[in-house]
Write a protein that holds these residues in place. Structure first.
Motif, PDB file in Angstrom:
ATOM      1  N   VAL A  10       0.824  -1.212   0.000  1.00 17.49           N
ATOM      2  CA  VAL A  10       0.000   0.000   0.000  1.00 17.49           C
ATOM      3  C   VAL A  10       0.855   1.258   0.000  1.00 17.49           C
ATOM      4  CG1 VAL A  10      -1.986  -1.123   1.090  1.00 17.49           C
ATOM      5  CG2 VAL A  10      -0.220  -0.070   2.522  1.00 17.49           C
ATOM      6  N   ILE A  11       2.114   1.120  -0.350  1.00 14.15           N
ATOM      7  CA  ILE A  11       3.036   2.259  -0.269  1.00 14.15           C
ATOM      8  C   ILE A  11       2.602   3.437  -1.141  1.00 14.15           C
ATOM      9  CG2 ILE A  11       4.641   1.506  -2.076  1.00 14.15           C
ATOM     10  CD1 ILE A  11       6.900   2.472  -0.118  1.00 14.15           C
ATOM     11  N   ASN A  12       1.949   3.182  -2.256  1.00  8.76           N
ATOM     12  CA  ASN A  12       1.569   4.266  -3.163  1.00  8.76           C
ATOM     13  C   ASN A  12       0.174   4.823  -2.905  1.00  8.76           C
ATOM     14  OD1 ASN A  12       4.024   4.304  -4.634  1.00  8.76           O
ATOM     15  ND2 ASN A  12       3.372   2.470  -5.722  1.00  8.76           N
ATOM     16  N   LEU A  13      -0.518   4.332  -1.874  1.00 16.31           N
ATOM     17  CA  LEU A  13      -1.832   4.875  -1.516  1.00 16.31           C
ATOM     18  C   LEU A  13      -1.659   6.111  -0.644  1.00 16.31           C
ATOM     19  CD1 LEU A  13      -3.848   1.654  -0.531  1.00 16.31           C
ATOM     20  CD2 LEU A  13      -3.823   2.850  -2.724  1.00 16.31           C
ATOM     21  N   LYS A  18     -11.335   3.048   3.978  1.00 23.32           N
ATOM     22  CA  LYS A  18     -12.147   2.882   5.189  1.00 23.32           C
ATOM     23  C   LYS A  18     -12.559   1.428   5.364  1.00 23.32           C
ATOM     24  CE  LYS A  18     -14.096   7.515   5.110  1.00 23.32           C
ATOM     25  NZ  LYS A  18     -13.619   8.313   6.103  1.00 23.32           N
ATOM     26  N   ASP A  19     -12.844   0.754   4.268  1.00 28.23           N
ATOM     27  CA  ASP A  19     -13.219  -0.660   4.303  1.00 28.23           C
ATOM     28  C   ASP A  19     -11.957  -1.491   4.039  1.00 28.23           C
ATOM     29  OD1 ASP A  19     -14.267  -3.172   4.129  1.00 28.23           O
ATOM     30  OD2 ASP A  19     -15.557  -2.745   2.398  1.00 28.23           O
ATOM     31  N   ILE A  23      -8.590  -4.673   0.802  1.00 31.86           N
ATOM     32  CA  ILE A  23      -7.168  -4.926   0.586  1.00 31.86           C
ATOM     33  C   ILE A  23      -6.744  -6.179   1.340  1.00 31.86           C
ATOM     34  CG2 ILE A  23      -6.565  -2.501   0.160  1.00 31.86           C
ATOM     35  CD1 ILE A  23      -5.496  -2.367   3.022  1.00 31.86           C
ATOM     36  N   SER A  24      -5.660  -6.789   0.907  1.00 37.54           N
ATOM     37  CA  SER A  24      -5.138  -7.986   1.579  1.00 37.54           C
ATOM     38  C   SER A  24      -4.277  -7.561   2.765  1.00 37.54           C
ATOM     39  CB  SER A  24      -4.297  -8.814   0.608  1.00 37.54           C
ATOM     40  OG  SER A  24      -5.086  -9.258  -0.460  1.00 37.54           O
ATOM     41  N   ILE A  25      -4.610  -8.069   3.937  1.00 37.56           N
ATOM     42  CA  ILE A  25      -3.903  -7.741   5.172  1.00 37.56           C
ATOM     43  C   ILE A  25      -2.842  -8.813   5.442  1.00 37.56           C
ATOM     44  CG2 ILE A  25      -4.193  -7.327   7.644  1.00 37.56           C
ATOM     45  CD1 ILE A  25      -5.640  -5.278   5.952  1.00 37.56           C
ATOM     46  N   LEU A  26      -1.716  -8.397   6.009  1.00 37.42           N
ATOM     47  CA  LEU A  26      -0.676  -9.350   6.389  1.00 37.42           C
ATOM     48  C   LEU A  26      -1.191 -10.341   7.418  1.00 37.42           C
ATOM     49  CD1 LEU A  26       2.437  -7.037   6.834  1.00 37.42           C
ATOM     50  CD2 LEU A  26       1.985  -8.613   4.973  1.00 37.42           C
TER      51      LEU A  26
END
Length: 92
Positions: A10-13, A18-19, A23-26
Motif C-alpha cells: 500500500v506504499i503508493n496509496l 475505510k473498508d 485490501i489484503s492484510i498481512l
C-alpha cells in the motif's frame, strides 16, 4: 512472525481505505509471549526493562533466531543486563 506474501503493498496509496476488507492484510503469527505474570510468560526470567529486539543469525538447520535484550540502567543492584536468544521454529 509476519508472512509478507499475504499482504498488499500500500506504499503508493495516499491513505488506507475505510473498508479494509478491500485490501489484503498481512497474516501474523505470535512467536513468543513475554510477561511479568508467571502464568502467562513463555520465558524463564524476569522480563524487566526489555528494550531491544532483532532477528539474529540463522542456525545450521536454517531457522532464524530472535534476540531480545535489556540493560541495567546503570543500576546493577536492582536490574541486570540480559541477552536472550530464541530459535524461531516455522509453523507447519
Amino acid at each position: 512472525g509476519v508472512k509478507l506474501s499475504t499482504g498488499e503493498n500500500v506504499i503508493n496509496l495516499n491513505s488506507l481505505p475505510k473498508d479494509l476488507s478491500t485490501i489484503s492484510i498481512l497474516k501474523k503469527t505470535e512467536l513468543l509471549v513475554i510477561s511479568d505474570n508467571p502464568d502467562l510468560t513463555e520465558i524463564s526470567f524476569d522480563p524487566d526493562n526489555m528494550e531491544a529486539i532483532t532477528l539474529g543469525p540463522r542456525l545450521p538447520n536454517g531457522h532464524y533466531t530472535l534476540i531480545i535484550a535489556s540493560d541495567n540502567n546503570f543500576n546493577p543492584k536492582y536490574q541486570r543486563n540480559v541477552f536472550a536468544l530464541f530459535e524461531i521454529v516455522p509453523s507447519k
